[in-house]
Design an enzyme around this catalytic site. Structure first.
Site, short mmCIF file in Angstrom:
data_model
loop_
_atom_site.label_atom_id
_atom_site.label_comp_id
_atom_site.label_asym_id
_atom_site.label_seq_id
_atom_site.Cartn_x
_atom_site.Cartn_y
_atom_site.Cartn_z
N ASP A 18 35.60 43.46 42.08
CA ASP A 18 35.53 42.01 41.88
C ASP A 18 34.14 41.44 42.18
O ASP A 18 33.99 40.49 42.97
CB ASP A 18 36.54 41.30 42.81
CG ASP A 18 37.95 41.86 42.67
OD1 ASP A 18 38.34 42.22 41.55
OD2 ASP A 18 38.67 41.91 43.69
N GLU A 232 43.50 36.37 35.06
CA GLU A 232 42.88 36.22 36.39
C GLU A 232 41.38 36.41 36.25
O GLU A 232 40.85 36.61 35.16
CB GLU A 232 43.46 37.23 37.39
CG GLU A 232 43.18 38.67 37.02
CD GLU A 232 43.83 39.69 37.96
OE1 GLU A 232 44.53 39.30 38.91
OE2 GLU A 232 43.63 40.89 37.74
O1 FUB Z 1 40.99 42.73 44.02
C1 FUB Z 1 42.28 42.16 44.06
C2 FUB Z 1 42.60 41.54 42.74
O2 FUB Z 1 42.50 42.50 41.71
C3 FUB Z 1 41.66 40.45 42.30
O3 FUB Z 1 41.89 39.24 42.95
C4 FUB Z 1 41.93 40.44 40.85
O4 FUB Z 1 41.01 39.72 40.09
C5 FUB Z 1 41.96 41.92 40.54
O5 FUB Z 1 40.67 42.43 40.35
#
Ligand code: FUB
Length: 333
Positions: A18, A232
Site C-alpha cells: 500500500d 478500495e
Molecule cells: O493492506 C490492507 C489492505 O489491503 C489495504 O487497506 C487495501 O487497500 C489492500 O491493499
C-alpha cells in the site's frame, strides 16, 4: 539497504504494501503498510492483514539507496486502536507532516486516525481520538494548489464501506458473505468518500461525501461492473489542471482511473493503469519526481504469492498527448 530499481522490491528486510509516495524537501518518501511475517489464514474480510506499525522509506532519487527510517508509529501508542493499521498516507501543510491511517477501534469499526511530525521520516505523534465522522479505510490525502486539503477514503468488504450506507454503522449478520450488504447488479456502485480537511488538518470541515464515477455515457458505473467499479485504494493527483482519481477494482485486480474538474467529482471513467499483479490486492500511488511520473504499487512476489506478505515496487508512468495514462503490465520491463 540496496539501491532502488524499477519493478523490483524496494526493500526485502520487511514485507511492505500500500505505498503512498510523495516528494518532500526534494527527497522521495514512501509511506507503506507493514505486513507482518506471521502465518495467517486468508478470508474475504481481510483478517489476514494484521499490521501493527508503520515504517517510512526514504530515497534521494529513484536510483539511490532506499533508507528505512524505522518504526514511526506503533498501534500501542494510539489509545483508540484495537488492531489492523492498514494503508496510510502522509500530507505536508503548515510546516508539519500529517500521517493519516485507518485502524479498527475498540468496537471493531474502521476509523481514520492522524499523527503529526516535524519531519517527513517521523516519528509521528498520534492524536488521542480518530478524526470525527471518519470511517472505512485507505485514506489518501490530497493538498490542492490553493492549499485546500482533502481526504479520499473507502474500501468494500473488509474495509466496511457498505456498512455506512444509512449514515451510521450497520454491522449486519457477522456470518454474511462480505459485500452482500452493498449495492447489487445494475444499482450504482458505491464510490469512495471525499471530505475537505480543516486548516489544521486534524478534522473534516464537513461530513465526507461519496463521489460518483460515471461511464462514457454519463451513467453511474454499476455494482456488477467489476472491471470498473470502485473497490478500495483511492489515490488523487492533478495533471494538467484535471483531478485524477485512481483506485483498485478489487475482485478483478486492476488499477483504473477516472477524471474530473473537481475533487468532489463527478468523475468519468477513463481506463486501466495497471494490469493484475501477483497476489489478491493491488494498491498504488502516483507521484511526480524531477519532471517524470511514477507509479508506486505492490505485489506478493517477494513471498512467492502469499497475499498478506507483499512488497512495494515502482515504475515510470506515462501520459499520452490527451492526458490518458498508458496502461502498464507489471511484469513488462
Ligand atoms: O493492506 C490492507 C489492505 O489491503 C489495504 O487497506 C487495501 O487497500 C489492500 O491493499
Amino acid at each position: 539497504m540496496s539501491k532502488a530499481e524499477q519493478n523490483k522490491p524496494l526493500v526485502k528486510h520487511i514485507y511492505t504494501a500500500d505505498p503512498s509516495a510523495h516528494v518532500f524537501n526534494g527527497k522521495i518518501y514512501v509511506y507503506p503498510s507493514h505486513d507482518l511475517n506471521v502465518e495467517v489464514t486468508d478470508n474475504d474480510n481481510g483478517d489476514q492483514y494484521v499490521m501493527e506499525d508503520y515504517h517510512v522509506l526514504e530515497m534521494d532519487s529513484v536510483t539511490s539507496e532506499v533508507v528505512d527510517c524505522g518504526e514511526v508509529l506503533n498501534m500501542r501508542e494510539v489509545p483508540w486502536v484495537s488492531k489492523q493499521m492498514w494503508a496510510p498516507d502522509c500530507a505536508y501543510k503548515n510546516g508539519k507532516y500529517y500521517l493519516y491511517f485507518p485502524a479498527k477501534d475498540k468496537d471493531g469499526i474502521f476509523r481514520i486516525g492522524v499523527a503529526t511530525s516535524d519531519t517527513p521520516g517521523g516519528k509521528f505523534t498520534p492524536e488521542a481520538e480518530p478524526i470525527k465522522g471518519s470511517f472505512s479505510i485507505d485514506p489518501c490525502s490530497f493538498v490542492d494548489d490553493d492549499g485546500r486539503a482533502y481526504l479520499v477514503t473507502g474500501g468494500l468488504w473488509g474495509g466496511q464501506l457498505e456498512k455506512w450506507q444509512t449514515g451510521s454503522f450497520v454491522m449486519g449478520d457477522p456470518d454474511m458473505i462480505p459485500g452482500s450488504d452493498g449495492p447489487k447488479g445494475d444499482e450504482p456502485a458505491l464510490g469512495p468518500c471525499v471530505g475537505e480537511l480543516t486548516d489544521d488538518m486534524l478534522q473534516y470541515k464537513e461530513a465526507p461525501k461519496h463521489v460518483q464515477i460515471l461511464d462514457e455515457n454519463g451513467e453511474p458505473i454499476k455494482a456488477c461492473d467489476e472491471k470498473r467499479r470502485y473497490f478500495e485504494g483511492p489515490w488523487m493527483h492533478k495533471y494538467n489542471g484535471k483531478y485524477y482519481l485512481s483506485y483498485s477494482t478489487g475482485t478483478t485486480c486492476y488499477i483504473v482511473y477516472a477524471t474530473s474538474d473537481s475533487p468532489f467529482g463527478p468523475f468519468t471513467y477513463q481506463g486501466r493503469i495497471l494490469e493484475p499483479v501477483i497476489g489478491w490486492t493491488t494498491h498504488h500511488s502516483i507521484v511526480e519526481v524531477d519532471g517524470k511520473w511514477y507509479l508506486f504499487y505492490h505485489d506478493s512476489s517477494l513471498s512467492g504469492g502469499i497475499n498478506s506478505k507483499r512488497c512495494v515496487k515502482f515504475r515510470e508512468l506515462n501520459y499520452d498527448a490527451d492526458g490518458k495514462i498508458i496502461t502498464m503490465n507489471p511484469y513488462d520491463n
